[in-house]
Motif scaffolding. Structure first.
Motif, PDB file in Angstrom:
ATOM      1  N   GLY A  76      33.367 -32.333  59.701  1.00 43.40           N
ATOM      2  CA  GLY A  76      32.988 -32.962  61.207  1.00 43.40           C
ATOM      3  C   GLY A  76      31.739 -32.686  61.781  1.00 43.40           C
ATOM      4  O   GLY A  76      31.397 -32.804  62.805  1.00 43.40           O
ATOM      5  N   ASN A  77      30.766 -31.999  61.066  1.00 45.71           N
ATOM      6  CA  ASN A  77      29.432 -31.955  61.301  1.00 45.71           C
ATOM      7  C   ASN A  77      28.609 -33.238  61.171  1.00 45.71           C
ATOM      8  O   ASN A  77      29.371 -34.169  60.763  1.00 45.71           O
ATOM      9  CB  ASN A  77      28.758 -30.819  60.668  1.00 45.71           C
ATOM     10  N   LEU A  78      27.468 -33.229  61.464  1.00 43.44           N
ATOM     11  CA  LEU A  78      26.580 -34.408  61.465  1.00 43.44           C
ATOM     12  C   LEU A  78      25.299 -34.119  60.653  1.00 43.44           C
ATOM     13  O   LEU A  78      24.662 -33.256  60.823  1.00 43.44           O
ATOM     14  CB  LEU A  78      26.301 -34.952  62.889  1.00 43.44           C
ATOM     15  N   LEU A  79      24.939 -35.066  59.757  1.00 44.77           N
ATOM     16  CA  LEU A  79      23.645 -34.978  58.884  1.00 44.77           C
ATOM     17  C   LEU A  79      22.844 -36.363  59.109  1.00 44.77           C
ATOM     18  O   LEU A  79      23.487 -37.498  59.359  1.00 44.77           O
ATOM     19  CB  LEU A  79      24.076 -35.118  57.399  1.00 44.77           C
ATOM     20  N   ARG A  80      21.551 -36.017  59.114  1.00 44.88           N
ATOM     21  CA  ARG A  80      20.561 -37.194  59.243  1.00 44.88           C
ATOM     22  C   ARG A  80      19.486 -36.899  58.094  1.00 44.88           C
ATOM     23  O   ARG A  80      19.023 -35.654  57.921  1.00 44.88           O
ATOM     24  CB  ARG A  80      19.874 -37.249  60.539  1.00 44.88           C
ATOM     25  N   GLY A  81      19.448 -37.964  57.094  1.00 46.27           N
ATOM     26  CA  GLY A  81      18.284 -37.752  56.132  1.00 46.27           C
ATOM     27  C   GLY A  81      16.871 -37.493  56.664  1.00 46.27           C
ATOM     28  O   GLY A  81      16.479 -38.140  57.582  1.00 46.27           O
ATOM     29  N   THR A  82      16.194 -36.643  55.899  1.00 46.64           N
ATOM     30  CA  THR A  82      14.759 -36.702  56.122  1.00 46.64           C
ATOM     31  C   THR A  82      13.905 -36.315  55.051  1.00 46.64           C
ATOM     32  O   THR A  82      14.349 -36.267  53.785  1.00 46.64           O
ATOM     33  CB  THR A  82      14.477 -35.524  57.515  1.00 46.64           C
ATOM     34  N   ILE A  83      12.646 -36.136  55.127  1.00 44.67           N
ATOM     35  CA  ILE A  83      11.711 -35.770  54.082  1.00 44.67           C
ATOM     36  C   ILE A  83      12.088 -34.603  53.421  1.00 44.67           C
ATOM     37  O   ILE A  83      12.210 -33.545  54.320  1.00 44.67           O
ATOM     38  CB  ILE A  83      10.231 -35.843  54.471  1.00 44.67           C
ATOM     39  N   VAL A  84      11.871 -34.285  52.128  1.00 41.62           N
ATOM     40  CA  VAL A  84      12.209 -32.922  51.447  1.00 41.62           C
ATOM     41  C   VAL A  84      11.189 -32.080  52.107  1.00 41.62           C
ATOM     42  O   VAL A  84       9.861 -32.238  52.140  1.00 41.62           O
ATOM     43  CB  VAL A  84      11.986 -33.319  49.948  1.00 41.62           C
TER      44      VAL A  84
ATOM     45  N   ASN B  31       5.686 -32.108  48.843  1.00 38.57           N
ATOM     46  CA  ASN B  31       6.055 -30.947  49.453  1.00 38.57           C
ATOM     47  C   ASN B  31       6.511 -29.957  48.178  1.00 38.57           C
ATOM     48  O   ASN B  31       6.610 -28.956  48.098  1.00 38.57           O
ATOM     49  CB  ASN B  31       7.095 -31.244  50.511  1.00 38.57           C
ATOM     50  N   ALA B  32       7.491 -30.800  47.302  1.00 34.45           N
ATOM     51  CA  ALA B  32       8.413 -30.220  46.281  1.00 34.45           C
ATOM     52  C   ALA B  32       7.211 -29.479  45.169  1.00 34.45           C
ATOM     53  O   ALA B  32       7.527 -28.302  44.883  1.00 34.45           O
ATOM     54  CB  ALA B  32       9.126 -31.128  45.528  1.00 34.45           C
ATOM     55  N   ARG B  33       6.223 -30.146  44.848  1.00 39.78           N
ATOM     56  CA  ARG B  33       5.177 -29.476  43.945  1.00 39.78           C
ATOM     57  C   ARG B  33       4.686 -28.508  44.532  1.00 39.78           C
ATOM     58  O   ARG B  33       4.471 -27.604  43.770  1.00 39.78           O
ATOM     59  CB  ARG B  33       4.232 -30.725  43.473  1.00 39.78           C
ATOM     60  N   ARG B  34       4.272 -28.574  45.843  1.00 38.08           N
ATOM     61  CA  ARG B  34       3.533 -27.438  46.532  1.00 38.08           C
ATOM     62  C   ARG B  34       4.336 -26.179  46.430  1.00 38.08           C
ATOM     63  O   ARG B  34       4.116 -25.184  45.990  1.00 38.08           O
ATOM     64  CB  ARG B  34       3.274 -27.704  47.877  1.00 38.08           C
TER      65      ARG B  34
ATOM     66  N   LEU C  63      16.271 -33.480  44.615  1.00 34.60           N
ATOM     67  CA  LEU C  63      15.708 -32.872  45.869  1.00 34.60           C
ATOM     68  C   LEU C  63      16.036 -33.724  46.988  1.00 34.60           C
ATOM     69  O   LEU C  63      15.522 -34.873  46.939  1.00 34.60           O
ATOM     70  CB  LEU C  63      14.313 -32.127  45.783  1.00 34.60           C
ATOM     71  N   LYS C  64      16.636 -33.244  47.988  1.00 33.85           N
ATOM     72  CA  LYS C  64      17.069 -34.163  48.945  1.00 33.85           C
ATOM     73  C   LYS C  64      16.945 -33.190  50.317  1.00 33.85           C
ATOM     74  O   LYS C  64      17.348 -31.948  50.101  1.00 33.85           O
ATOM     75  CB  LYS C  64      18.644 -34.819  49.143  1.00 33.85           C
ATOM     76  N   ASP C  65      16.926 -33.606  51.361  1.00 31.27           N
ATOM     77  CA  ASP C  65      16.904 -32.792  52.840  1.00 31.27           C
ATOM     78  C   ASP C  65      17.683 -33.544  53.864  1.00 31.27           C
ATOM     79  O   ASP C  65      17.534 -34.821  53.890  1.00 31.27           O
ATOM     80  CB  ASP C  65      15.367 -32.487  53.132  1.00 31.27           C
ATOM     81  N   PHE C  66      18.189 -32.672  54.814  1.00 29.95           N
ATOM     82  CA  PHE C  66      19.089 -33.326  55.929  1.00 29.95           C
ATOM     83  C   PHE C  66      18.643 -32.529  57.130  1.00 29.95           C
ATOM     84  O   PHE C  66      18.405 -31.374  57.069  1.00 29.95           O
ATOM     85  CB  PHE C  66      20.522 -33.193  55.645  1.00 29.95           C
TER      86      PHE C  66
ATOM     87  N   ILE D 174      12.921 -36.654  43.482  1.00 36.28           N
ATOM     88  CA  ILE D 174      13.104 -36.744  45.214  1.00 36.28           C
ATOM     89  C   ILE D 174      13.845 -37.851  45.413  1.00 36.28           C
ATOM     90  O   ILE D 174      13.915 -39.174  45.098  1.00 36.28           O
ATOM     91  CB  ILE D 174      11.613 -37.055  45.490  1.00 36.28           C
ATOM     92  N   GLU D 175      14.856 -37.444  46.112  1.00 37.98           N
ATOM     93  CA  GLU D 175      15.856 -38.540  46.888  1.00 37.98           C
ATOM     94  C   GLU D 175      15.456 -38.522  48.157  1.00 37.98           C
ATOM     95  O   GLU D 175      15.937 -37.647  49.079  1.00 37.98           O
ATOM     96  CB  GLU D 175      17.068 -38.458  46.666  1.00 37.98           C
ATOM     97  N   TYR D 176      15.082 -39.778  48.754  1.00 38.21           N
ATOM     98  CA  TYR D 176      14.678 -39.907  50.333  1.00 38.21           C
ATOM     99  C   TYR D 176      15.456 -40.737  50.961  1.00 38.21           C
ATOM    100  O   TYR D 176      15.886 -41.930  50.543  1.00 38.21           O
ATOM    101  CB  TYR D 176      12.993 -40.379  50.442  1.00 38.21           C
ATOM    102  N   GLU D 177      16.292 -40.011  52.003  1.00 37.08           N
ATOM    103  CA  GLU D 177      17.304 -40.866  52.572  1.00 37.08           C
ATOM    104  C   GLU D 177      17.033 -41.015  54.054  1.00 37.08           C
ATOM    105  O   GLU D 177      17.894 -41.020  55.004  1.00 37.08           O
ATOM    106  CB  GLU D 177      18.622 -40.252  52.523  1.00 37.08           C
ATOM    107  N   GLY D 178      15.661 -40.882  54.595  1.00 37.79           N
ATOM    108  CA  GLY D 178      15.252 -40.801  55.724  1.00 37.79           C
ATOM    109  C   GLY D 178      15.182 -42.103  56.425  1.00 37.79           C
ATOM    110  O   GLY D 178      15.386 -43.186  55.847  1.00 37.79           O
ATOM    111  N   HIS D 179      14.798 -42.244  57.748  1.00 36.55           N
ATOM    112  CA  HIS D 179      14.867 -43.667  58.389  1.00 36.55           C
ATOM    113  C   HIS D 179      13.409 -44.189  58.399  1.00 36.55           C
ATOM    114  O   HIS D 179      13.099 -45.141  59.040  1.00 36.55           O
ATOM    115  CB  HIS D 179      15.629 -43.589  59.696  1.00 36.55           C
TER     116      HIS D 179
END
Length: 287
Positions: free
Chosen positions: A228-236, A279-282, A206-209, A261-266
């Motif tokens: 060519g779109n843009l992505l930025r990692g965030t919390i699931v 969040n995922a468990r809920r 589970l990952k989110d952008f 959970i894979e978190y790639e946020g900053h």
């Protein structure tokens, strides 16, 4: 379903105050994780073979599983000898996964720059990928281990390419590690792609952008998609993926395996990983 965290989500914490991968096993258990996925970034199980045993013993001590061992690899090599050597190296990594006590291992197969990540090149390279994945899976079968390839790296990211690969390898212990967010890197809708590839998934990330059009500058932290779109990692659960629907589909399918959970946020990695898991468990309980 068992919910846990990939050590990749926490790799920025390694080395801070002497933190080790064994400490991260403890942290996952202390924060409600039921498993940890081992990704050797910030440490090496090749350089320290006894570390795999220490990780396994720690997981046993704190009562969580080691769900998966995920490594980098590429079968796009300049010559036959290099190709052979890479297959053999990945097979040695299967041995490490066995020492860790996991029955799942994910390995890469190769990537190309965005301009070269065409379907024509993929179709040409597919026989090389199939031969290598088949040999690794056959080797892993002695341990009753399932090997997999994840949808990432642009070149092998679209859902149809993963389906073509798994079908061609044609081994019961070769599947895909389904990352719900990575489909966005290939400009696919996550809900649609998850629905397509759930039947061949051996494990799920589970990952989110945050998704933005690529025709303007949003500042630091974004990276491009194939289109060519843009992505930025965030919390699931806090990004642009319809995580409620994704999780509903996973639960409805009867999936009973590991979810990482894979978190790639900053932001702080401990915070982002813990909130994402909560969040995922809920959402799972609400689905």
């Amino acid at each position: 379903m068992k919910l846990g965290i990939s050590s990749y989500s926490l790799h920025r914490a390694l080395g801070e105050g002497g933190t080790t991968i064994v400490d991260l096993v403890q942290w996952v258990a202390d924060n409600g994780g039921e498993h940890i996925e081992i990704v050797p970034i910030g440490f090496s199980l090749d350089e320290d073979p006894r570390l795999a045993e220490r990780i396994r013993r720690k997981a046993e001590e704190v009562g969580i599983d080691i769900s998966n061992y995920a490594i980098g690899a590429t079968f796009l090599q300049p010559d036959k000898d290099s190709y052979r050597n890479e297959i053999d190296r990945v097979k040695r990594q299967v041995d490490i996964a066995h020492t860790l006590g996991t029955s799942h291992m994910r390995h890469d197969i190769g990537s190309r720059p965005i301009p070269e990540s065409t379907i024509q090149n993929f179709n040409r390279d597919l026989p090389l990928f199939v031969e290598a994945c088949r040999e690794v899976a056959d080797y892993a079968s002695q341990y009753n281990m399932t090997t997999s390839v994840e949808n990432h790296g642009y070149y092998v990211q679209a859902s149809d390419r993963l389906q073509a690969l798994v079908s061609a390898v044609d081994r019961p212990n070769f599947r895909t590690l389904l990352d719900v967010g990575n489909f966005m890197c290939a400009d696919e809708d996550s809900v649609t792609a998850v629905k397509k590839n759930l039947p061949i998934a051996s494990m799920i990330h589970l990952k989110d952008f945050h998704l933005r059009p690529g025709n303007r500058d949003y500042g630091e932290g974004f990276f491009p998609t194939l289109g060519g779109n843009l992505l930025r990692g965030t919390i699931v659960g806090q990004g642009d993926i319809d995580q409620h629907e994704v999780i509903r589909l996973i639960k409805q399918s009867g999936y009973q395996g590991y979810i990482s959970i894979e978190y790639e946020g900053h932001g702080p990695c401990y915070y982002g990983s813990k909130v994402g898991m909560d969040n995922a468990r809920r959402m799972w309980n609400e689905a």
